[in-house]
Design an enzyme around this catalytic site. Structure first.
Site, mmCIF file in Angstrom:
data_model
loop_
_atom_site.group_PDB
_atom_site.id
_atom_site.type_symbol
_atom_site.label_atom_id
_atom_site.label_comp_id
_atom_site.label_asym_id
_atom_site.label_seq_id
_atom_site.Cartn_x
_atom_site.Cartn_y
_atom_site.Cartn_z
ATOM 1 N N HIS A 117 0.816 -1.208 0.000
ATOM 2 C CA HIS A 117 0.000 0.000 0.000
ATOM 3 C C HIS A 117 0.855 1.265 0.000
ATOM 4 O O HIS A 117 2.024 1.247 0.390
ATOM 5 C CB HIS A 117 -0.931 -0.002 1.206
ATOM 6 N N GLU A 119 0.829 3.930 1.893
ATOM 7 C CA GLU A 119 1.340 4.324 3.202
ATOM 8 C C GLU A 119 2.543 3.471 3.598
ATOM 9 O O GLU A 119 3.524 3.984 4.145
ATOM 10 C CB GLU A 119 0.251 4.192 4.282
ATOM 11 N N CYS A 143 -6.220 1.682 5.383
ATOM 12 C CA CYS A 143 -6.833 0.421 5.799
ATOM 13 C C CYS A 143 -6.322 0.064 7.198
ATOM 14 O O CYS A 143 -5.459 0.744 7.761
ATOM 15 C CB CYS A 143 -6.500 -0.685 4.802
ATOM 16 N N CYS A 146 -2.431 -0.474 7.326
ATOM 17 C CA CYS A 146 -1.693 0.792 7.229
ATOM 18 C C CYS A 146 -1.877 1.615 8.498
ATOM 19 O O CYS A 146 -0.938 2.269 8.958
ATOM 20 C CB CYS A 146 -2.142 1.573 5.997
#
Length: 197
Positions: A117, A119, A143, A146
């Site tokens: 992801h 992040e 999410c 993260c």
């Protein structure tokens, strides 16, 4: 009206990330070009213009993602409003997009098993020793995984553009609230996404 992103900003943000050396070189240029006038970003709207500016950079960064459905960009900024990292969602280094598809139907080939992801990429590629007291700007609310990393990194606050009412995002909010890590959605006018080339 929010000023459009200039071609210099777009090129600085969109053409990097080939390898970690490229990332560090580009971040250094971003720091000079974007942050040299950070004090000018605060106007009568308070910090809103600054937040919009960094979210626009996150939006441009998201264009590097090859995900055909969800392109996410993340920018991490230190207490002096200097960009210390950027990231976007994509497969890990060395994992071929032609072999690992962006599929969600086949359980074994589901992209969620393989994608790093935005992040996470930003945290991994940071240009500082710690993210303590840094601010995160991300195009999609983090999410649950993260959020765990952001909490563990001791960031100060998360600003985001888009939110989704799904289990992973509800769990994320629950964790962030419990950890007292504030988050705020920034609504930007459509013209804020204009890029001058």
């Amino acid at each position: 009206m929010v000023p459009p992103i200039t071609s210099d900003e777009f090129c600085e943000t969109s053409g990097c990330f080939g390898d970690s050396a490229n990332l560090h070189t580009t971040l250094e240029r971003l720091k000079i070009n974007i942050n040299s006038d950070a004090k000018k970003l605060v106007d009568t709207n308070g910090d809103l213009k600054k937040h919009q500016r960094f979210l626009r950079i996150a939006k441009v960064t998201s264009l590097r993602s090859k995900d055909p459905n969800t392109q996410v960009g993340c920018v991490i900024v230190d207490k002096d409003n200097c960009i210390v990292s950027v990231g976007y969602n994509g497969f890990p280094i060395g994992v071929d997009d032609d072999v690992f598809r962006w599929d969600k139907e086949d359980p074994e080939d589901n992209k969620h098993l393989y994608v790093v992801h935005a992040e996470m990429n930003a945290i991994i590629n940071k240009r500082c020793t710690t993210l303590h007291d840094c601010t995160v700007y991300v195009t999609l609310f983090p999410c649950n995984k993260c959020a765990q990393m952001l909490i563990q990194s001791r960031v100060k606050k998360v600003y985001f553009l888009e939110n989704r009412d799904e289990l992973a995002f509800r769990a994320s909010k629950k964790m962030l609230d419990h950890a007292r890590l504030p988050y705020e959605q920034i609504v930007m006018p459509q013209e804020a996404y204009v890029i001058e080339l």
